[in-house]
Design a protein around this motif. Sequence first.
Motif, PDB file in Angstrom:
ATOM      1  N   GLY A  41       0.750  -1.371   0.001  1.00  0.00           N
ATOM      2  CA  GLY A  41       0.173   0.051   0.068  1.00  0.00           C
ATOM      3  C   GLY A  41       0.811   1.381  -0.083  1.00  0.00           C
ATOM      4  O   GLY A  41       1.844   1.404   0.799  1.00  0.00           O
ATOM      5  N   PHE A  42       0.424   2.116  -0.885  1.00  0.00           N
ATOM      6  CA  PHE A  42       1.378   3.343  -1.014  1.00  0.00           C
ATOM      7  C   PHE A  42       0.513   4.690  -1.575  1.00  0.00           C
ATOM      8  O   PHE A  42      -0.568   4.435  -2.030  1.00  0.00           O
ATOM      9  CB  PHE A  42       2.588   3.097  -1.882  1.00  0.00           C
ATOM     10  CG  PHE A  42       2.225   2.866  -3.350  1.00  0.00           C
ATOM     11  CD1 PHE A  42       2.234   3.935  -4.465  1.00  0.00           C
ATOM     12  CD2 PHE A  42       1.638   1.930  -3.869  1.00  0.00           C
ATOM     13  CE1 PHE A  42       1.917   4.038  -5.544  1.00  0.00           C
ATOM     14  CE2 PHE A  42       1.089   1.702  -5.124  1.00  0.00           C
ATOM     15  CZ  PHE A  42       1.313   2.765  -6.002  1.00  0.00           C
ATOM     16  N   ASP A  43       1.179   5.657  -1.302  1.00  0.00           N
ATOM     17  CA  ASP A  43       0.535   7.000  -1.691  1.00  0.00           C
ATOM     18  C   ASP A  43       1.026   7.337  -3.168  1.00  0.00           C
ATOM     19  O   ASP A  43       2.131   7.432  -3.102  1.00  0.00           O
ATOM     20  CB  ASP A  43       0.961   8.028  -0.838  1.00  0.00           C
ATOM     21  CG  ASP A  43       0.395   9.530  -1.016  1.00  0.00           C
ATOM     22  OD1 ASP A  43      -0.076   9.627  -2.205  1.00  0.00           O
ATOM     23  OD2 ASP A  43       0.412  10.225  -0.254  1.00  0.00           O
ATOM     24  N   SER A  83      -5.696   5.782  -0.238  1.00  0.00           N
ATOM     25  CA  SER A  83      -5.917   6.936   0.265  1.00  0.00           C
ATOM     26  C   SER A  83      -4.951   6.990   1.731  1.00  0.00           C
ATOM     27  O   SER A  83      -5.393   6.076   2.319  1.00  0.00           O
ATOM     28  CB  SER A  83      -7.296   7.582   0.424  1.00  0.00           C
ATOM     29  OG  SER A  83      -7.623   8.519   1.215  1.00  0.00           O
ATOM     30  N   TRP A  84      -4.094   8.028   1.781  1.00  0.00           N
ATOM     31  CA  TRP A  84      -3.326   7.820   3.245  1.00  0.00           C
ATOM     32  C   TRP A  84      -3.917   8.115   4.329  1.00  0.00           C
ATOM     33  O   TRP A  84      -3.581   7.157   5.277  1.00  0.00           O
ATOM     34  CB  TRP A  84      -2.103   8.956   3.027  1.00  0.00           C
ATOM     35  CG  TRP A  84      -1.214   8.782   3.916  1.00  0.00           C
ATOM     36  CD1 TRP A  84      -0.665   9.633   4.998  1.00  0.00           C
ATOM     37  CD2 TRP A  84       0.101   7.889   3.810  1.00  0.00           C
ATOM     38  NE1 TRP A  84       0.431   8.966   5.471  1.00  0.00           N
ATOM     39  CE2 TRP A  84       0.713   7.892   4.994  1.00  0.00           C
ATOM     40  CE3 TRP A  84       0.092   6.750   2.760  1.00  0.00           C
ATOM     41  CZ2 TRP A  84       1.710   7.094   5.166  1.00  0.00           C
ATOM     42  CZ3 TRP A  84       1.389   5.841   3.087  1.00  0.00           C
ATOM     43  CH2 TRP A  84       1.844   6.109   4.256  1.00  0.00           C
ATOM     44  N   ASP A  85      -5.066   8.319   4.512  1.00  0.00           N
ATOM     45  CA  ASP A  85      -5.843   8.660   5.753  1.00  0.00           C
ATOM     46  C   ASP A  85      -6.654   7.447   5.996  1.00  0.00           C
ATOM     47  O   ASP A  85      -7.665   7.266   6.904  1.00  0.00           O
ATOM     48  CB  ASP A  85      -6.766   9.985   5.823  1.00  0.00           C
ATOM     49  CG  ASP A  85      -7.646  10.138   4.765  1.00  0.00           C
ATOM     50  OD1 ASP A  85      -7.745   9.168   3.617  1.00  0.00           O
ATOM     51  OD2 ASP A  85      -8.481  11.279   4.496  1.00  0.00           O
ATOM     52  N   ASP A 179      -3.032  15.535  -0.971  1.00  0.00           N
ATOM     53  CA  ASP A 179      -1.286  15.258  -1.646  1.00  0.00           C
ATOM     54  C   ASP A 179      -0.738  16.585  -1.584  1.00  0.00           C
ATOM     55  O   ASP A 179      -1.293  17.597  -1.486  1.00  0.00           O
ATOM     56  CB  ASP A 179      -1.662  14.342  -2.738  1.00  0.00           C
ATOM     57  CG  ASP A 179      -2.472  15.295  -3.784  1.00  0.00           C
ATOM     58  OD1 ASP A 179      -1.810  16.265  -4.525  1.00  0.00           O
ATOM     59  OD2 ASP A 179      -3.599  15.315  -4.121  1.00  0.00           O
ATOM     60  N   TYR A 180       0.583  16.372  -1.497  1.00  0.00           N
ATOM     61  CA  TYR A 180       1.352  17.477  -1.719  1.00  0.00           C
ATOM     62  C   TYR A 180       1.560  18.213  -2.992  1.00  0.00           C
ATOM     63  O   TYR A 180       1.580  19.416  -3.018  1.00  0.00           O
ATOM     64  CB  TYR A 180       2.748  17.309  -1.204  1.00  0.00           C
ATOM     65  CG  TYR A 180       2.860  17.054   0.447  1.00  0.00           C
ATOM     66  CD1 TYR A 180       2.609  18.145   1.071  1.00  0.00           C
ATOM     67  CD2 TYR A 180       3.076  15.879   0.800  1.00  0.00           C
ATOM     68  CE1 TYR A 180       2.607  18.318   2.469  1.00  0.00           C
ATOM     69  CE2 TYR A 180       3.116  15.731   2.380  1.00  0.00           C
ATOM     70  CZ  TYR A 180       2.848  16.774   3.263  1.00  0.00           C
ATOM     71  OH  TYR A 180       3.037  16.915   4.435  1.00  0.00           O
TER      72      TYR A 180
END
Length: 270
Positions: A41-43, A83-85, A179-180
Amino acid sequence: MKKFITTILISALTLSTLTGCGNVADSDNSASSGQKSFTVGFDAEYPPYGYMDDNGDYTGFDLEMAEEVCKLNGWELKKQPISWDNKDNELNTGAIDCIWNGFTVNGREDSYTWSDPYVDNSQVIVVAKSSGISTPADLKDKTVGVQAASAALDVLKSEEEGGQKALSDTFKGLQEFGDYNTAFVELEAGSIDAIAMDIGVAQYQIKNRGDGKYIILDDHLNAEKYAIGFKLGNEELRDKVNKSLHELKANGKFDELAKKYNLSDMTCLE
């Protein structure tokens, strides 16, 4: 009557067989129990650790390292953008085998089963070079962007030792982004005044946006380490991946990839 009983027995046997097959399949879906796949799992918007390249392929330092680990173990790598959250739900439901994407250990030590740390990282503040902001104190009454559920957000909300809640309380606002890349769009537009983020990602973003538009403030928010996060208690899979990481360090592949992604000065795997 015999026919009825026979039908019941056959149905029960069929159900038992199908259930047994389901159990085998379930166990095969776990890399630690003999399965040939490994789902990371990754962003997908977190360069240089994980992102989509110009060819539309997912790549990055962490994903290439995962590919090498899979080669050593005979696993098929499955790259799963998340999704990171929502990362905890993905991990705890078994949708992914691990979280491997610039994942900070600090403050999460007891929430996951961790690999050995492999990158030393810091949380920093990025501002436009023309902003006139040179220290964290200059962020008073400014709006600072940060990724949702990120280590930078944790630091800015923490009142524990090393936390920076006292600093963030001076901000006009703390705005969260998915995201950044989006955060940088807002920074360029002037909607926010600064971004709090990991130094490795900050360096990558600044380099790739060019023209010397952005700078990293000298005063860092904190120092931290990256590792691979497995579901709490999954030591069997953690140990296999850990062993492979150290093999890659010994054979030079780890350092080769760190150099490729300009992370050589930040690695800490012994």
